[in-house]
Design a protein around this motif. Structure first.
Motif, PDB file in Angstrom:
ATOM      1  N   MET A   1      31.713  14.715  -8.055  1.00 23.95           N
ATOM      2  CA  MET A   1      32.038  15.734  -7.088  1.00 23.95           C
ATOM      3  C   MET A   1      32.750  14.986  -6.235  1.00 23.95           C
ATOM      4  N   THR A   2      34.193  15.678  -5.754  1.00 28.33           N
ATOM      5  CA  THR A   2      35.137  15.260  -4.869  1.00 28.33           C
ATOM      6  C   THR A   2      34.537  15.381  -3.569  1.00 28.33           C
ATOM      7  N   LYS A   3      35.050  14.351  -2.758  1.00 28.13           N
ATOM      8  CA  LYS A   3      34.733  14.391  -1.259  1.00 28.13           C
ATOM      9  C   LYS A   3      35.933  14.180  -0.471  1.00 28.13           C
ATOM     10  N   ASP A   4      35.932  14.608   0.791  1.00 28.49           N
ATOM     11  CA  ASP A   4      37.141  14.022   1.531  1.00 28.49           C
ATOM     12  C   ASP A   4      38.406  14.555   0.763  1.00 28.49           C
ATOM     13  N   GLY A   5      38.704  15.666   0.156  1.00 28.70           N
ATOM     14  CA  GLY A   5      39.628  15.975  -0.318  1.00 28.70           C
ATOM     15  C   GLY A   5      39.576  15.980  -1.970  1.00 28.70           C
ATOM     16  N   PHE A   6      40.479  15.732  -2.718  1.00 27.91           N
ATOM     17  CA  PHE A   6      40.568  16.002  -4.136  1.00 27.91           C
ATOM     18  C   PHE A   6      40.984  14.780  -4.763  1.00 27.91           C
ATOM     19  N   GLY A   7      40.375  13.652  -4.427  1.00 25.14           N
ATOM     20  CA  GLY A   7      40.719  12.300  -5.178  1.00 25.14           C
ATOM     21  C   GLY A   7      42.061  11.731  -4.553  1.00 25.14           C
ATOM     22  N   PHE A   8      42.522  10.792  -5.317  1.00 24.80           N
ATOM     23  CA  PHE A   8      43.902  10.279  -5.090  1.00 24.80           C
ATOM     24  C   PHE A   8      44.968  10.408  -6.247  1.00 24.80           C
ATOM     25  N   CYS A   9      46.063  10.328  -5.865  1.00 25.23           N
ATOM     26  CA  CYS A   9      47.280  10.605  -6.751  1.00 25.23           C
ATOM     27  C   CYS A   9      48.264   9.250  -6.485  1.00 25.23           C
ATOM     28  N   ALA A  10      49.249   9.040  -7.520  1.00 26.74           N
ATOM     29  CA  ALA A  10      50.215   7.990  -7.191  1.00 26.74           C
ATOM     30  C   ALA A  10      51.366   8.681  -6.578  1.00 26.74           C
ATOM     31  N   GLN A  11      51.880   8.207  -5.381  1.00 25.53           N
ATOM     32  CA  GLN A  11      53.100   8.555  -4.644  1.00 25.53           C
ATOM     33  C   GLN A  11      54.128   7.528  -4.516  1.00 25.53           C
ATOM     34  N   GLY A  12      55.209   7.882  -4.446  1.00 21.46           N
ATOM     35  CA  GLY A  12      56.365   6.842  -4.153  1.00 21.46           C
ATOM     36  C   GLY A  12      57.167   6.883  -2.876  1.00 21.46           C
ATOM     37  N   VAL A  13      56.465   7.458  -2.039  1.00 19.12           N
ATOM     38  CA  VAL A  13      56.901   7.437  -0.618  1.00 19.12           C
ATOM     39  C   VAL A  13      56.173   6.944   0.521  1.00 19.12           C
ATOM     40  N   PRO A  14      56.153   5.883   1.233  1.00 19.17           N
ATOM     41  CA  PRO A  14      57.566   5.565   1.197  1.00 19.17           C
ATOM     42  C   PRO A  14      57.781   4.065   0.426  1.00 19.17           C
ATOM     43  N   VAL A  15      56.493   3.630  -0.093  1.00 17.66           N
ATOM     44  CA  VAL A  15      56.501   2.888  -1.269  1.00 17.66           C
ATOM     45  C   VAL A  15      55.366   3.255  -2.377  1.00 17.66           C
ATOM     46  N   LEU A  16      55.654   2.659  -3.630  1.00 18.16           N
ATOM     47  CA  LEU A  16      54.610   3.124  -4.473  1.00 18.16           C
ATOM     48  C   LEU A  16      53.307   2.781  -4.227  1.00 18.16           C
ATOM     49  N   HIS A  17      52.389   3.694  -4.040  1.00 17.42           N
ATOM     50  CA  HIS A  17      50.839   3.525  -3.607  1.00 17.42           C
ATOM     51  C   HIS A  17      50.217   4.695  -4.041  1.00 17.42           C
ATOM     52  N   ILE A  18      48.815   4.728  -3.851  1.00 18.76           N
ATOM     53  CA  ILE A  18      48.159   5.937  -4.023  1.00 18.76           C
ATOM     54  C   ILE A  18      47.669   6.451  -2.663  1.00 18.76           C
TER      55      ILE A  18
ATOM     56  N   GLY B   1      31.496  22.903   4.948  1.00 17.92           N
ATOM     57  CA  GLY B   1      32.749  23.825   5.094  1.00 17.92           C
ATOM     58  C   GLY B   1      34.080  23.407   4.336  1.00 17.92           C
ATOM     59  N   ALA B   2      33.827  22.628   3.460  1.00 18.46           N
ATOM     60  CA  ALA B   2      35.361  22.541   2.651  1.00 18.46           C
ATOM     61  C   ALA B   2      34.906  22.592   1.187  1.00 18.46           C
ATOM     62  N   VAL B   3      35.677  22.762   0.310  1.00 18.93           N
ATOM     63  CA  VAL B   3      35.702  23.057  -1.072  1.00 18.93           C
ATOM     64  C   VAL B   3      35.591  21.641  -2.028  1.00 18.93           C
ATOM     65  N   ALA B   4      34.489  21.530  -2.754  1.00 19.86           N
ATOM     66  CA  ALA B   4      34.456  20.297  -3.411  1.00 19.86           C
ATOM     67  C   ALA B   4      34.534  20.878  -4.991  1.00 19.86           C
ATOM     68  N   LEU B   5      35.223  19.920  -5.840  1.00 16.81           N
ATOM     69  CA  LEU B   5      35.122  20.423  -7.443  1.00 16.81           C
ATOM     70  C   LEU B   5      34.180  19.357  -7.971  1.00 16.81           C
ATOM     71  N   VAL B   6      33.325  19.995  -8.925  1.00 16.40           N
ATOM     72  CA  VAL B   6      32.408  19.430  -9.561  1.00 16.40           C
ATOM     73  C   VAL B   6      32.754  19.232 -10.871  1.00 16.40           C
ATOM     74  N   THR B   7      32.726  17.875 -11.324  1.00 17.03           N
ATOM     75  CA  THR B   7      32.854  17.513 -12.770  1.00 17.03           C
ATOM     76  C   THR B   7      31.732  16.662 -13.173  1.00 17.03           C
ATOM     77  N   THR B   8      31.862  16.669 -14.635  1.00 15.14           N
ATOM     78  CA  THR B   8      30.815  15.445 -15.126  1.00 15.14           C
ATOM     79  C   THR B   8      31.513  14.990 -16.411  1.00 15.14           C
ATOM     80  N   GLN B   9      31.027  13.917 -16.759  1.00 21.44           N
ATOM     81  CA  GLN B   9      31.437  12.975 -17.794  1.00 21.44           C
ATOM     82  C   GLN B   9      30.332  12.420 -18.630  1.00 21.44           C
ATOM     83  N   LYS B  10      30.407  12.092 -19.894  1.00 18.78           N
ATOM     84  CA  LYS B  10      29.521  11.529 -20.978  1.00 18.78           C
ATOM     85  C   LYS B  10      28.760  10.324 -20.241  1.00 18.78           C
TER      86      LYS B  10
END
Length: 154
Positions: free
Chosen positions: A1-18, A52-61
């Motif tokens: 389940m996501t918490k504090d937002g929706f996970g992370f993603c790669a970003q290129g500004v200002p430097v390459l990071h997540i 008070g925030a929406v969380a996404l629920v996912t499962t995996q094997k």
């Protein structure tokens, strides 16, 4: 389940990071991980409201292995990192050298697949029956500025 937002993603500004991701980036990430490692079988189960925030629920094997961090020994503390490096190299990836990384780079890029993988650290990879299963990596198919940053980090 996501918490504090929706996970992370790669970003290129200002430097390459997540950085913080969006719901779209989160679902794209799940699709990419599922395509890379079909044995993980991610499923979207729904949405819930948490504090008070929406969380996404996912499962995996369920993968009954152990975290790759457990492969570190007193006389060979870097063994997990070497396992990761050998594995990604065999799969055709090259290490990305991040400007603001703490410790060794945990990001990789495969030019043939145009696939960058971030946060591929031992704590995010399970070892089971001599096979590795990433469970919390951040894959992305970079374009535009992010692609330029990825290529510059090779």
């Amino acid at each position: 389940m996501t918490k504090d937002g929706f996970g992370f993603c790669a970003q290129g500004v200002p430097v390459l990071h997540i950085g913080p991701g969006t719901p779209h980036q989160y679902f794209t990430r799940l699709l990419l991980v599922g395509a890379m490692f079909p044995k993980l079988r991610y499923h979207f189960d729904g949405l819930v409201r948490l504090q008070g925030a929406v969380a996404l629920v996912t499962t995996q094997k369920y993968i009954p292995g152990k975290l790759l961090t457990e492969e570190a020994t007193e006389d060979n503390p870097k063994r997990p990192l070497r396992i990761i490096e050998n594995w990604f190299t065999k799969l055709g990836y090259r290490k990305l050298h991040l400007e603001q990384a703490i410790g060794p780079s945990m990001a990789w890029y495969n030019r043939d697949q145009n696939l960058a993988v971030f946060d591929a650290k031992p704590a995010n990879i399970i070892l089971w029956e001599d096979e590795l299963f990433p469970v919390d990596i951040i894959p992305v198919q970079p374009t535009g500025l992010l692609m330029k940053k990825v290529l510059a980090a090779l």
